[in-house]
Design a protein around this motif. Structure first.
Motif, PDB file in Angstrom:
ATOM      1  N   GLN A  46       9.636   2.716  44.004  1.00 47.07           N
ATOM      2  CA  GLN A  46      10.442   3.827  43.525  1.00 47.07           C
ATOM      3  C   GLN A  46      10.920   4.694  44.680  1.00 47.07           C
ATOM      4  O   GLN A  46      12.045   5.214  44.659  1.00 47.07           O
TER       5      GLN A  46
ATOM      6  N   ASP B 183      14.844   5.434  45.100  1.00 47.54           N
ATOM      7  CA  ASP B 183      15.357   6.803  45.083  1.00 47.54           C
ATOM      8  C   ASP B 183      16.081   7.133  46.385  1.00 47.54           C
ATOM      9  O   ASP B 183      17.142   7.761  46.389  1.00 47.54           O
TER      10      ASP B 183
ATOM     11  N   GLY C 261      19.378   5.309  46.468  1.00 46.39           N
ATOM     12  CA  GLY C 261      20.256   5.780  45.408  1.00 46.39           C
ATOM     13  C   GLY C 261      20.945   7.078  45.748  1.00 46.39           C
ATOM     14  O   GLY C 261      22.079   7.328  45.324  1.00 46.39           O
ATOM     15  N   LYS C 262      20.290   7.942  46.524  1.00 42.59           N
ATOM     16  CA  LYS C 262      20.881   9.232  46.870  1.00 42.59           C
ATOM     17  C   LYS C 262      22.005   9.103  47.891  1.00 42.59           C
ATOM     18  O   LYS C 262      22.716  10.071  48.156  1.00 42.59           O
TER      19      LYS C 262
ATOM     20  N   GLY D  51      20.337   6.908  40.578  1.00 40.24           N
ATOM     21  CA  GLY D  51      19.753   5.877  41.418  1.00 40.24           C
ATOM     22  C   GLY D  51      19.342   4.619  40.691  1.00 40.24           C
ATOM     23  O   GLY D  51      18.892   3.660  41.325  1.00 40.24           O
ATOM     24  N   SER D  52      19.477   4.580  39.349  1.00 40.60           N
ATOM     25  CA  SER D  52      19.052   3.398  38.594  1.00 40.60           C
ATOM     26  C   SER D  52      20.112   2.304  38.669  1.00 40.60           C
ATOM     27  O   SER D  52      21.203   2.501  39.201  1.00 40.60           O
TER      28      SER D  52
END
Length: 716
Positions: free
Chosen positions: A188, A192, A195-196, A267-268
């Motif tokens: 994760q 994350d 994703g940012k 971010g998914s």
């Protein structure tokens, strides 16, 4: 790769970058030192030493310093102090990053100038509740480094690029000798972080093109690893971060991307066709490149430092009963302790790890603060000196019992009860709100002491187990009647001499407990035992419950004889229920007997009463005795002027059919509701004297059917 991928490091750098060219020159080496105590309200350099060397260059395009841990927006700030004319500081208060760039366009920063500038970068904050640890990352590139994996990540903008082209382009990219590939994620933290960085839908290295629903990483060291099986409700043998309702394979979607920040969970992931989507949020905006495979050269292009504030690691305080002094303690991670009477300002009361309060009668809060090297502006910690009232026993009645073990109970105002066998004993019998005594046969006193976190009751409270062998006395009838049609019977103990607890039994089965009244629904042998408040039992009293019922009688149970010289009713079936019955006619208060035949009845309506001898009620049966006249003389003398059935009442019959014929079979009269007797006329004209015939078919309200025919003499 796996060892590097999961090697957690203290530093977590979050730097956003959206374009970067491949770099193949030898990377610079950055080192920094700094692990300093920060005094709130001051400015502190972020490094105590710093160096940067580059084997093939003496300049640099830019340098990045970021508050990578503990950043408090918008209170924290990094500032370049001193005189550095060749360097321009750019502060981003949203991300907590200070970028050092050349002050003149088209120039580069000399490494010596950079070293001097970095040493003059200071941290300040206007926050009041300051994070106790802040970390700073210092790096030569805008690339995004994740210490958790040891890899670098880059979002490459390329609007409309297909997944297959993104995979090829990512594989052609390098970063300071590190191989690039379409990014893969195994945690994760990594998902994350990457994703940012995206500004829109960005491809990643996952697909189920080989087998629908079996999602694999197909790039980098994780190539071939299955991380998802199935659709939106599938399962993951490893890490997965699908958006809600994904992957849904809509229109043959076999390739994974990070969703646009405006879609679902930030971010998914989502699945799309190779060319992406057509709506604005699903048009590919680029792809994520991850740099780092086993065998890649290590990089030292980043360094980190930190500042911290000392903390009060532990506090303690004694509890005071009613009034007195309390000893407070505080343990700092560094420095010494100062004691105050206010969270800010106030009076300095003491300067030691231990502090003894003055005499206090109410709970009072004091404040411990750290003084480190003359800095005492750290946040103060409240330490409460608690003053408790002495606890007492608020409920603990004596208990009466019949001998043997018994349970005593008590309730304290606060704290825990200790039970003793004497006022001065030091060894408690038990601890808690209840105590079960041993087998005792004499009244015994126990003593209760309450301890509320060290605050002990002033005296011990006595509570007695009192022997009381009084036997309960009450009366109980030996026989009861249960009427079957009622269905239940309430039975109570009679004339009790005290407040008892009752135990009701049927054989060995307890059917009622702690109640003075029991509801019985079945016949049988029952018993009851009364227990005094001390628990002493009475003798067991037995009683019988028998069952009976009110009679049920129908037309089929009787024989009625009427229009005779001896009119009568006979109860032909005496099995009218489970009771023992007796009978009376016309008078419910008259003489009842076992006689089932009633002769010599007059014409008219009668009532038969059937009474249960045991008292379960009286049933009734209404019937009529009828008489059929053989003549009448309609001559106006008011004597036998009309022919009608004696004892007949239309309301007592459900069905009636009465007709009169002449000798030719002609109907001369038919009874109706309006006309229930014949006056010897037909259509308003007198019929002659003669013989006529009648037929009567009657069914009374009980369903009893009578059929009668005969002749009538009309005499004028």
């Amino acid at each position: 790769m796996y060892q590097i991928k999961y090697n957690f490091r203290l530093l977590f750098i979050l730097i956003f970058s959206f374009s970067m060219t491949a770099q193949d020159s030898a990377p610079p080496v950055v080192t920094a030192e700094g692990n300093q105590l920060f005094c709130p309200g001051t400015a502190i350099p972020i490094v105590t030493d710093f160096s940067i060397t580059d084997s093939d260059d003496t300049t640099i395009e830019a340098f990045y310093i970021q508050i990578s841990n503990g950043f408090q927006f918008p209170r924290d700030r990094l500032t370049l102090t001193g005189n550095h004319p060749t360097i321009l500081p750019l502060w981003d208060h949203n991300t907590g990053r200070l970028t050092l760039v050349p002050s003149a366009s088209g120039q580069r920063i000399q490494l010596d100038d950079l070293v001097a500038a970095v040493k003059d970068v200071v941290f300040t904050t206007t926050a009041t509740n300051i994070a106790t640890l802040k970390e700073f990352s210092l790096t030569v590139s805008a690339a995004n480094y994740l210490p958790y994996t040891g890899n670098y990540y880059e979002f490459v903008a390329s609007r409309g690029i297909t997944w297959s082209n993104a995979k090829e382009e990512a594989a052609r990219r390098t970063y300071f000798g590190r191989q690039g590939y379409l990014a893969t994620f195994t945690s994760q933290i990594e998902a994350d972080f990457a994703g940012k960085q995206t500004t829109g839908a960005g491809w990643i290295g996952a697909t189920d093109e080989q087998r629908e629903g079996v999602w694999k990483w197909v790039t980098g060291p994780e190539a071939g690893t299955v991380f998802w099986n199935g659709g939106p409700s599938g399962s993951s043998p490893n890490f997965a971060f699908w958006n809600r309702g994904e992957p849904n394979d809509l229109d043959g979607e076999d390739y994974a991307h990070i969703t646009d920040p405006m879609v679902g969970v930030p971010g998914s992931w989502n699945d799309l066709p190779n060319w992406g989507g057509t709506s604005a949020l699903y048009v590919p905006k680029g792809y994520i490149v991850e740099y780092g495979v086993p065998g890649d050269p290590p990089l030292q292009i980043s360094a980190s430092t930190k500042i911290y504030m000392p903390e009060i690691e532990q506090t303690a305080a004694t509890v005071i009963c009613e009034s007195g002094t309390a000893t407070l303690s505080a343990t700092p991670s560094d420095g010494t302790i100062e004691w105050y009477d206010s969270p800010t300002g106030g009076n300095l009361l003491g300067t030691d790890f231990l502090f003894t309060t003055p005499t206090i009668t109410t709970t009072t809060t004091y404040y411990a603060a750290i003084n480190y090297g003359g800095c005492n502006s750290f946040e103060r910690v409240a330490v409460e000196a608690v003053v408790k009232p002495r606890p007492t026993i608020v409920s603990g009645p004596d208990v009466q019992f019949c001998g043997g073990p018994t349970q005593l109970r008590a309730v304290p105002s606060a704290g825990i009860i200790y039970w003793y066998d004497s006022p001065t004993s030091t060894t408690p019998l038990t601890i808690g709100r209840a105590y079960t005594t041993p087998d005792i046969q004499d009244t015994t006193t126990y003593y209760l002491e309450v301890n509320d976190n060290g605050c002990i009751s002033s005296t011990r409270t006595p509570i007695r187990a009192v022997i009381n062998r009084e036997i309960p006395e009450f009366e109980m009838e030996s026989n009861f009647l249960l009427c079957d049609d009622i269905g239940s019977l309430d039975i109570s103990a009679q004339n009790p001499m005290g407040n008892y607890r009752y135990e009701w039994r049927k054989g060995d089965q307890i059917i009622g407990d702690d109640v003075s009244k029991i509801t019985i629904k079945d016949p049988g042998t029952y018993s009851v035992i009364a227990y005094s408040q001390a628990g002493c039992p009475s003798s067991e009293k037995f009683f019988e419950v028998t069952v009976s019922a009110k009679a049920t009688i129908t037309k089929d149970d009787v024989i009625i004889v009427d229009d005779s010289s001896n009119n009568s009713i006979q109860i032909a079936n005496t099995n009218l229920g489970i009771g023992n019955y007796e009978y009376a006619l016309d008078d419910p208060n008259g003489m009842f007997s076992s006689n089932t035949s009633f002769p010599n009845l007059s014409v008219g309506k009668h009532t038969l009463y059937i009474r249960d001898r045991d008292g379960c009620g009286t049933a009734t049966y209404e019937f009529s005795i009828l008489g059929y006249p053989t003549f009448f003389s309609p001559n106006g003398d008011s004597v036998n002027d009309e022919w009608k059935i004696k004892g007949f009442n239309k309301s007592s019959y459900a069905l009636t059919e009465i007709v009169i014929f002449d000798r030719f079979g002609r109907i001369v009269f038919k009874m109706t509701d309006d006309k229930q007797s014949w006056d010897g006329t037909l259509d308003g004209k007198n019929l002659p004297s003669n013989t006529y015939w009648y037929q009567a078919i009657l069914t009374d309200v009980n369903g009893y059917r009578t059929q009668k025919t005969g002749s009538i003499s009309l005499i004028r």
